[in-house]
Design a protein around this motif. Structure first.
Motif, PDB file in Angstrom:
ATOM      1  N   GLU A 188      -8.029 -13.584  -9.023  1.00 16.32           N
ATOM      2  CA  GLU A 188      -8.587 -12.336  -8.487  1.00 16.32           C
ATOM      3  C   GLU A 188      -7.682 -11.726  -7.417  1.00 16.32           C
ATOM      4  O   GLU A 188      -7.795 -10.540  -7.116  1.00 16.32           O
ATOM      5  CB  GLU A 188      -9.973 -12.594  -7.899  1.00 16.32           C
ATOM      6  N   THR A 189      -6.824 -12.525  -6.816  1.00 13.32           N
ATOM      7  CA  THR A 189      -5.950 -12.039  -5.739  1.00 13.32           C
ATOM      8  C   THR A 189      -4.575 -11.628  -6.261  1.00 13.32           C
ATOM      9  O   THR A 189      -4.030 -10.591  -5.855  1.00 13.32           O
ATOM     10  CB  THR A 189      -5.788 -13.120  -4.650  1.00 13.32           C
ATOM     11  N   PHE A 190      -4.024 -12.426  -7.157  1.00 14.80           N
ATOM     12  CA  PHE A 190      -2.667 -12.187  -7.643  1.00 14.80           C
ATOM     13  C   PHE A 190      -2.678 -11.842  -9.132  1.00 14.80           C
ATOM     14  O   PHE A 190      -3.544 -12.311  -9.889  1.00 14.80           O
ATOM     15  CB  PHE A 190      -1.801 -13.423  -7.416  1.00 14.80           C
ATOM     16  N   ASP A 191      -1.699 -11.040  -9.526  1.00 15.96           N
ATOM     17  CA  ASP A 191      -1.552 -10.722 -10.953  1.00 15.96           C
ATOM     18  C   ASP A 191      -1.085 -11.952 -11.719  1.00 15.96           C
ATOM     19  O   ASP A 191      -1.520 -12.190 -12.847  1.00 15.96           O
ATOM     20  CB  ASP A 191      -0.548  -9.573 -11.133  1.00 15.96           C
ATOM     21  N   SER A 192      -0.171 -12.729 -11.111  1.00 19.22           N
ATOM     22  CA  SER A 192       0.302 -13.980 -11.706  1.00 19.22           C
ATOM     23  C   SER A 192       0.808 -14.858 -10.584  1.00 19.22           C
ATOM     24  O   SER A 192       1.137 -14.376  -9.485  1.00 19.22           O
ATOM     25  CB  SER A 192       1.422 -13.723 -12.730  1.00 19.22           C
ATOM     26  N   PHE A 193       0.880 -16.172 -10.858  1.00 22.33           N
ATOM     27  CA  PHE A 193       1.292 -17.105  -9.804  1.00 22.33           C
ATOM     28  C   PHE A 193       2.016 -18.283 -10.443  1.00 22.33           C
ATOM     29  O   PHE A 193       1.471 -18.954 -11.322  1.00 22.33           O
ATOM     30  CB  PHE A 193       0.066 -17.610  -9.026  1.00 22.33           C
ATOM     31  N   GLU A 194       3.260 -18.542 -10.008  1.00 19.28           N
ATOM     32  CA  GLU A 194       4.042 -19.658 -10.534  1.00 19.28           C
ATOM     33  C   GLU A 194       3.717 -20.924  -9.739  1.00 19.28           C
ATOM     34  O   GLU A 194       3.745 -20.918  -8.511  1.00 19.28           O
ATOM     35  CB  GLU A 194       5.541 -19.348 -10.451  1.00 19.28           C
ATOM     36  N   LEU A 230       6.515 -18.258  -5.955  1.00 19.70           N
ATOM     37  CA  LEU A 230       6.681 -16.885  -6.429  1.00 19.70           C
ATOM     38  C   LEU A 230       5.401 -16.424  -7.125  1.00 19.70           C
ATOM     39  O   LEU A 230       4.726 -17.211  -7.789  1.00 19.70           O
ATOM     40  CB  LEU A 230       7.854 -16.781  -7.397  1.00 19.70           C
ATOM     41  N   ALA A 231       5.093 -15.137  -6.956  1.00 14.25           N
ATOM     42  CA  ALA A 231       3.891 -14.571  -7.578  1.00 14.25           C
ATOM     43  C   ALA A 231       4.080 -13.072  -7.726  1.00 14.25           C
ATOM     44  O   ALA A 231       5.086 -12.497  -7.278  1.00 14.25           O
ATOM     45  CB  ALA A 231       2.653 -14.881  -6.745  1.00 14.25           C
ATOM     46  N   GLU A 232       3.107 -12.435  -8.368  1.00 11.26           N
ATOM     47  CA  GLU A 232       3.065 -10.980  -8.450  1.00 11.26           C
ATOM     48  C   GLU A 232       1.775 -10.495  -7.804  1.00 11.26           C
ATOM     49  O   GLU A 232       0.692 -11.022  -8.075  1.00 11.26           O
ATOM     50  CB  GLU A 232       3.127 -10.514  -9.907  1.00 11.26           C
ATOM     51  N   PHE A 233       1.920  -9.484  -6.931  1.00  8.05           N
ATOM     52  CA  PHE A 233       0.769  -8.941  -6.215  1.00  8.05           C
ATOM     53  C   PHE A 233       0.826  -7.424  -6.290  1.00  8.05           C
ATOM     54  O   PHE A 233       1.794  -6.805  -5.829  1.00  8.05           O
ATOM     55  CB  PHE A 233       0.797  -9.408  -4.755  1.00  8.05           C
ATOM     56  N   GLU A 234      -0.184  -6.840  -6.921  1.00  8.77           N
ATOM     57  CA  GLU A 234      -0.257  -5.387  -7.104  1.00  8.77           C
ATOM     58  C   GLU A 234       1.028  -4.851  -7.718  1.00  8.77           C
ATOM     59  O   GLU A 234       1.587  -3.835  -7.286  1.00  8.77           O
ATOM     60  CB  GLU A 234      -0.552  -4.705  -5.774  1.00  8.77           C
ATOM     61  N   GLU A 268       4.002  -6.055  -7.658  1.00  5.33           N
ATOM     62  CA  GLU A 268       5.238  -6.313  -6.898  1.00  5.33           C
ATOM     63  C   GLU A 268       5.531  -7.804  -6.874  1.00  5.33           C
ATOM     64  O   GLU A 268       4.632  -8.634  -6.746  1.00  5.33           O
ATOM     65  CB  GLU A 268       5.085  -5.797  -5.464  1.00  5.33           C
ATOM     66  N   ARG A 269       6.827  -8.140  -6.968  1.00  3.43           N
ATOM     67  CA  ARG A 269       7.257  -9.521  -6.888  1.00  3.43           C
ATOM     68  C   ARG A 269       7.165  -9.971  -5.428  1.00  3.43           C
ATOM     69  O   ARG A 269       7.734  -9.338  -4.534  1.00  3.43           O
ATOM     70  CB  ARG A 269       8.699  -9.625  -7.371  1.00  3.43           C
ATOM     71  N   VAL A 270       6.433 -11.062  -5.169  1.00  2.50           N
ATOM     72  CA  VAL A 270       6.231 -11.504  -3.792  1.00  2.50           C
ATOM     73  C   VAL A 270       6.527 -13.002  -3.673  1.00  2.50           C
ATOM     74  O   VAL A 270       6.519 -13.739  -4.666  1.00  2.50           O
ATOM     75  CB  VAL A 270       4.786 -11.234  -3.313  1.00  2.50           C
ATOM     76  N   ALA A 271       6.802 -13.419  -2.430  1.00  2.00           N
ATOM     77  CA  ALA A 271       6.941 -14.836  -2.091  1.00  2.00           C
ATOM     78  C   ALA A 271       5.710 -15.231  -1.284  1.00  2.00           C
ATOM     79  O   ALA A 271       5.318 -14.511  -0.348  1.00  2.00           O
ATOM     80  CB  ALA A 271       8.210 -15.074  -1.277  1.00  2.00           C
ATOM     81  N   THR A 323       8.854  -7.480   3.884  1.00  6.26           N
ATOM     82  CA  THR A 323       7.641  -6.829   4.387  1.00  6.26           C
ATOM     83  C   THR A 323       6.425  -7.691   4.051  1.00  6.26           C
ATOM     84  O   THR A 323       6.188  -8.015   2.893  1.00  6.26           O
ATOM     85  CB  THR A 323       7.468  -5.438   3.751  1.00  6.26           C
ATOM     86  N   PRO A 324       5.633  -8.110   5.055  1.00 11.19           N
ATOM     87  CA  PRO A 324       4.450  -8.932   4.760  1.00 11.19           C
ATOM     88  C   PRO A 324       3.345  -8.094   4.121  1.00 11.19           C
ATOM     89  O   PRO A 324       3.230  -6.898   4.380  1.00 11.19           O
ATOM     90  CB  PRO A 324       4.031  -9.446   6.142  1.00 11.19           C
ATOM     91  N   ARG A 325       2.539  -8.730   3.282  1.00  9.18           N
ATOM     92  CA  ARG A 325       1.399  -8.078   2.647  1.00  9.18           C
ATOM     93  C   ARG A 325       0.125  -8.568   3.322  1.00  9.18           C
ATOM     94  O   ARG A 325      -0.302  -9.712   3.130  1.00  9.18           O
ATOM     95  CB  ARG A 325       1.384  -8.382   1.150  1.00  9.18           C
ATOM     96  N   GLU A 326      -0.446  -7.713   4.134  1.00 13.07           N
ATOM     97  CA  GLU A 326      -1.604  -8.085   4.943  1.00 13.07           C
ATOM     98  C   GLU A 326      -2.801  -8.491   4.088  1.00 13.07           C
ATOM     99  O   GLU A 326      -3.574  -9.388   4.462  1.00 13.07           O
ATOM    100  CB  GLU A 326      -1.988  -6.915   5.860  1.00 13.07           C
TER     101      GLU A 326
END
Length: 559
Positions: free
Chosen positions: A116-122, A136-140, A142-145, A224-227
């Motif tokens: 429910e929070t992330f699009d995908s999560f490794e 690594l994951a995808e959030f909205e 965007e590729r995020v750490a 850039t952090p994702r609040e």
């Protein structure tokens, strides 16, 4: 009631003592302290390096808290010898990752279901550290750490901190005064450091602040952090891939100017410490990378520091003194910052600084000179009450590590020249010169006012002396009748001081040396009388009140 943390701390105390016992015994054996057999022995640099390697293995075996402790100790030359610093500086915070199920539990407790929070999560981490690991994951879109604190690390750290607090008073008994001075606050300092590093909310604030400070700098990048996907135990931020800054072959293949890169890195850290007051404090090659456009990427802001405006000013003065090779100015700045005791041997420290500056500038240094200074330092360094406040220790660590990275990029890199150019461009050298000139002017003004104020007062005193009306009142019960000699000494001392000061001022303002000599001639008898007062026998009676005139009359009436 004994808590679980305390029980764990008791057990960890024995584990830690067992791990460090060989080093403790060797230290005591070297000094024959509390041991009956054997005499003192000289510890060679090779022996210290070997023991430092044993210490490194011990820290790695004891786990996350002690890995962080080793990293902190690598910034403290006031506690450990140089060989230990060199070995511990190579300590990388790289440990096997925790099982995915444990990390997943932390993630979902703080943010809710992953789907429910992330699009995908490794599920395989891209890096694992002692306090946390990164996925690594995808959030909205965007590729995020995603940085997740290690499960259960809080209890382990708190138990180990208790062990350190119990251990340091014991260690202080076995070491020299100078090291004990520095160790005294180490437990509190380390506790604050490691708790801050575990607080990802604080790291997120630091990220935002430093990113804001460099928003106009196109030569660097900060994630850039994702609040919306972060908490105190989870930090989600922009994923910025790049080439490690020490991968020289790849950088050359991409045509990146390494000298320019080193210069930019040095300037960035100068701005952080001197202008902004908040800085990234862990600049080892694993936390620095270069993107496709040649921009510097900064990772991991868990270890960061702040400096006060006072310390910022002192850092500027320090760099300016280094640029001018003003050894006295460097030592004065270190004393003012509280880093070096005023009682330290300035001659030895001056020799060390001269050698360091010459080495930094690439000058040829005679080997006998190096050996001579090393012998001086080895014989006195542990007697110095050196101390490095936490943020100054971080500043020292940053300066040292950044210089190493810059030299890796460019073996001929001159950090003193880069710092000098930066301070000049930013107007710091001019501002410092103006401030010194202003302070000097104010001092001259005060001195001049004093010179014009003192002569009239001296004139009145001389008139009083000439009229034989100089009076010294003593209201004291003198049962032993010994104040007469003391009174003579006071009176003669005042007359001698007035005579010398008057002669000096008259000569300084008028240049009339004859008048000055005449005053000195009148002062000579007072010097003789003062000397004679020290030779008179004791037992002379003194009156509660006396004047110079009455003393003379009494002497005239004596047979």
């Amino acid at each position: 009631m004994v808590t679980l943390v305390n029980l764990r701390a008791y057990w960890r105390f024995f584990v830690v003592f067992y791990g460090f016992f060989p080093l403790i015994f060797a230290y005591l054996r070297d000094r024959r302290k509390y041991l009956i057999v054997g005499g003192k022995r000289r510890v060679t640099p090779e022996m210290q390096t070997h023991r430092a390697e044993i210490l490194l293995d011990t820290l790695l075996t004891l786990g996350p808290t002690f890995i962080k402790l080793g990293q902190l100790l690598s910034t403290r030359p006031d506690i450990l010898p140089r060989q230990y610093i060199e070995v511990l500086s190579s300590l990388q915070d790289d440990v096997p990752p925790a099982p995915w199920e444990e990390s997943k539990q932390v993630l979902e407790e703080d943010l809710g279901p992953i789907s429910e929070t992330f699009d995908s999560f490794e599920q395989d981490p891209i890096s694992g550290a002692s306090l946390g690991q990164v996925y690594l994951a995808e959030f909205e879109g965007e590729r995020v750490a995603v940085k997740i604190r290690r499960p259960g690390i809080e209890d382990l750290v708190e138990a180990d901190l208790k062990v350190l607090r119990w251990s340091i008073p014991l260690l202080v008994r076995f070491i020299g005064e100078g090291q004990a001075f520095s160790l005294d606050s180490l437990a509190d300092e380390f506790a604050k450091t490691i708790r801050e590093e575990m607080d990802y909310a604080r790291e997120r604030r630091i990220l935002n602040q430093i990113q804001s400070n460099f928003e106009d700098n196109s030569r660097m990048r900060i994630p850039t952090p994702r609040e919306d996907a972060s908490s105190a135990r989870v930090l989600t931020m922009e994923y910025l891939p790049g080439t490690k800054i020490n991968d020289i072959e790849t950088l050359d293949a991409k045509g990146i100017d390494r000298t320019e890169l080193a210069t930019e890195l040095q300037r960035i850290y100068l701005q952080m410490m001197i202008q902004d007051g908040v800085f990234h404090a862990d600049p080892h090659p694993g936390n620095l990378a270069i993107d496709e456009d040649g921009r510097i990427i900064f990772y991991d802001f868990g270890m960061s520091g702040t400096v006060t405006p006072f310390i910022q000013d002192k850092i500027v003065e320090f760099y300016i003194a280094v640029a001018n090779q003003d050894i006295g100015g460097i030592l004065d700045t270190l004393v003012e910052m509280g880093t070096l005791s005023p009682e330290a041997d300035r001659e030895v420290m001056a020799n060390v600084l001269e050698l360091a500056i010459a080495d930094a500038r690439g000058e040829d240094i005679e080997q006998y000179r190096v050996n001579q200074i090393i012998e001086q330092v080895e014989s006195t360094i542990y007697e110095f009450p050196l101390r490095l406040p936490r943020n100054l220790a971080l500043v020292l660590r940053v300066a040292t590590v950044v210089e190493g990275v810059c030299v890796t990029l460019d073996p001929d890199f001159d950090f003193i020249s880069v710092a000098t150019d930066y301070l000049t461009e930013q107007g710091y050298r001019e501002d410092t010169a103006k401030r010194f000139a202003k302070e000097a002017g104010e001092q001259v003004q005060r001195t001049t006012q004093a010179l014009f104020t003192v002569p009239p007062k001296l004139d009145r005193v001389l008139d009083t002396v000439e009229r034989d009306n100089l009076t010294v009142n003593v209201q004291i019960d003198d049962a032993n009748h010994v104040l007469d000699k003391l009174a003579k000494r006071i009176a003669y001392s005042i007359l001698v001081a007035v005579g010398l000061l008057s002669a000096s001022i008259i000569y300084a303002f008028t240049g009339e040396w004859r008048i000055s000599v005449a005053i000195l001639g009148l002062t000579v008898p007072m010097v003789f009388f003062l000397w004679q007062s020290f030779r008179e026998p004791r037992g002379l009676r003194a009156r509660p009140q006396f004047t110079r005139q009455s003393m003379r009359e009494r002497r005239e009436n004596e047979p």
